[in-house]
Scaffold this motif. Structure first.
Motif, PDB file in Angstrom:
ATOM      1  N   HIS A  79      27.776  30.463 -12.002  1.00 59.49           N
ATOM      2  CA  HIS A  79      27.552  31.396 -10.891  1.00 59.49           C
ATOM      3  C   HIS A  79      26.195  31.069 -10.291  1.00 59.49           C
ATOM      4  N   THR A  80      26.169  30.600  -9.040  1.00 60.89           N
ATOM      5  CA  THR A  80      24.923  30.121  -8.438  1.00 60.89           C
ATOM      6  C   THR A  80      24.353  31.110  -7.428  1.00 60.89           C
ATOM      7  N   HIS A  81      23.003  31.051  -7.292  1.00 57.61           N
ATOM      8  CA  HIS A  81      22.261  31.884  -6.346  1.00 57.61           C
ATOM      9  C   HIS A  81      21.192  31.019  -5.683  1.00 57.61           C
TER      10      HIS A  81
ATOM     11  N   ASP B 261      22.788  26.392  -5.550  1.00 57.12           N
ATOM     12  CA  ASP B 261      24.155  26.231  -5.055  1.00 57.12           C
ATOM     13  C   ASP B 261      24.586  24.773  -5.137  1.00 57.12           C
TER      14      ASP B 261
ATOM     15  N   ARG C 238      27.120  23.275  -8.019  1.00 59.16           N
ATOM     16  CA  ARG C 238      28.439  22.770  -7.617  1.00 59.16           C
ATOM     17  C   ARG C 238      28.636  21.326  -8.050  1.00 59.16           C
TER      18      ARG C 238
ATOM     19  N   SER D 134      29.547  31.150  -5.860  1.00 61.32           N
ATOM     20  CA  SER D 134      28.188  31.229  -5.309  1.00 61.32           C
ATOM     21  C   SER D 134      28.006  32.534  -4.555  1.00 61.32           C
TER      22      SER D 134
ATOM     23  N   CYS E 110      33.437  24.629  -4.619  1.00 52.63           N
ATOM     24  CA  CYS E 110      33.168  26.041  -4.881  1.00 52.63           C
ATOM     25  C   CYS E 110      34.481  26.825  -4.838  1.00 52.63           C
TER      26      CYS E 110
END
Length: 283
Positions: A91-93, A98, A102, A114, A142
């Motif tokens: 889970h990217t922020h 990001d 990915r 994301s 994603c």
């Protein structure tokens, strides 16, 4: 016994802004009977606050020393961590995470989601190559984009050229209990320490950057000051526009009524002592 799902929360750094607070809140309330959470930051924040909190809750936190946005050494470390800890979901922020997340997800065959924390105004201000990387890695690798308000859903889907069916709105949660003043809290003492007396306080808590619109707050403050000499204005934060905002207040004759506190750990207490909160953000 069914193995817990292992989630990596990947973020650029664990500082004091909104995205970092969201990761902290997410960690504090995750269902630990179903999920194992790993927090991973690409670079260290010089004044750690959130990291000790996360570790005190028992979560593994890793901070690397990213030198530039797309550091190959960092990507290899990220891939190694995902594999060795058998991470199931990434889970990217924020933009650097990001892209790196990915890429790592593609190489390790893990699904990636994301969270996009702002609208296209911020995205359009990024350098062209970063916009390109953000768009194309999302389209290729994603599984889902998350936005923090319904207003952003169609806007973000259009910017990314992403199917609207794969963009989900999850509003940021707010722990309202954290705003309750501590036992024995004395608002008059806080006002005295902030503005030197028992004045009415109008507070703003936001970075001093163009997005937060504090120049409009200062214009409004000057109007209020004409008829309310008992009011003081407090901006709780710091940022690139500090000198500009200070000069604007001086030019409008309210420099002696404005306090810019810098970064503070007692924001909740300052809010508890304030009479009005103003959010002047433009987006």
């Amino acid at each position: 016994m069914t193995r817990k799902i292992r989630i990596m929360q990947l973020i650029d750094q664990l500082g004091e802004a909104g995205a970092e607070r969201l990761v902290n809140n997410f960690a504090a309330r995750i269902d630990r009977t179903q999920f194992d959470l790993h927090i991973y930051a690409l670079r260290k924040w010089p004044l750690p606050k959130i990291v000790p909190d996360l570790r005190a809750m028992g979560f593994p936190v890793t901070e690397l020393n990213q030198r530039h946005a797309y550091d190959l050494h960092i990507l290899l470390s990220l891939i190694s961590y995902i594999r060795s800890n058998q991470i199931d979901i990434i889970h990217t922020h924020l933009l650097a995470s990001d892209v790196m997340g990915r890429l790592a997800g593609f190489i390790t065959r893990r699904p990636v989601v994301s969270t996009i924390h702002n609208g296209r105004t911020d995205l359009d201000n990024e350098p062209r190559h970063r916009q390109w990387m953000e768009r194309w890695t999302a389209r290729l690798w994603c599984s889902r984009l998350i936005v923090v308000s319904a207003l952003l859903r169609e806007e973000i889907a259009a910017w990314f050229s992403f199917p609207l069916s794969k963009v989900t709105t999850i509003p940021n949660g707010v722990d309202t209990t954290s705003f309750s003043p501590p036992p024995g809290f004395d608002p008059r003492a806080m006002k005295q320490s902030l503005v030197g007396g028992d004045y009415r306080i109008v507070a703003n808590v936001a970075r001093l950057v163009p997005q937060k619109g504090q120049s409009y707050l200062i214009e409004a403050a000057a109007e209020v000051a004409k008829t309310r000499p008992d009011v003081r204005f407090v901006i709780v934060s710091d940022g690139e526009l500090k000198d500009e905002i200070t000069a604007q207040a001086d030019a409008l004759g309210i420099g002696d009524r404005l306090v810019i506190t810098g970064l503070r750990a007692d924001v909740m207490e300052i809010l508890a002592a304030s009479d009005v909160f103003v959010l002047s953000s433009l987006w």
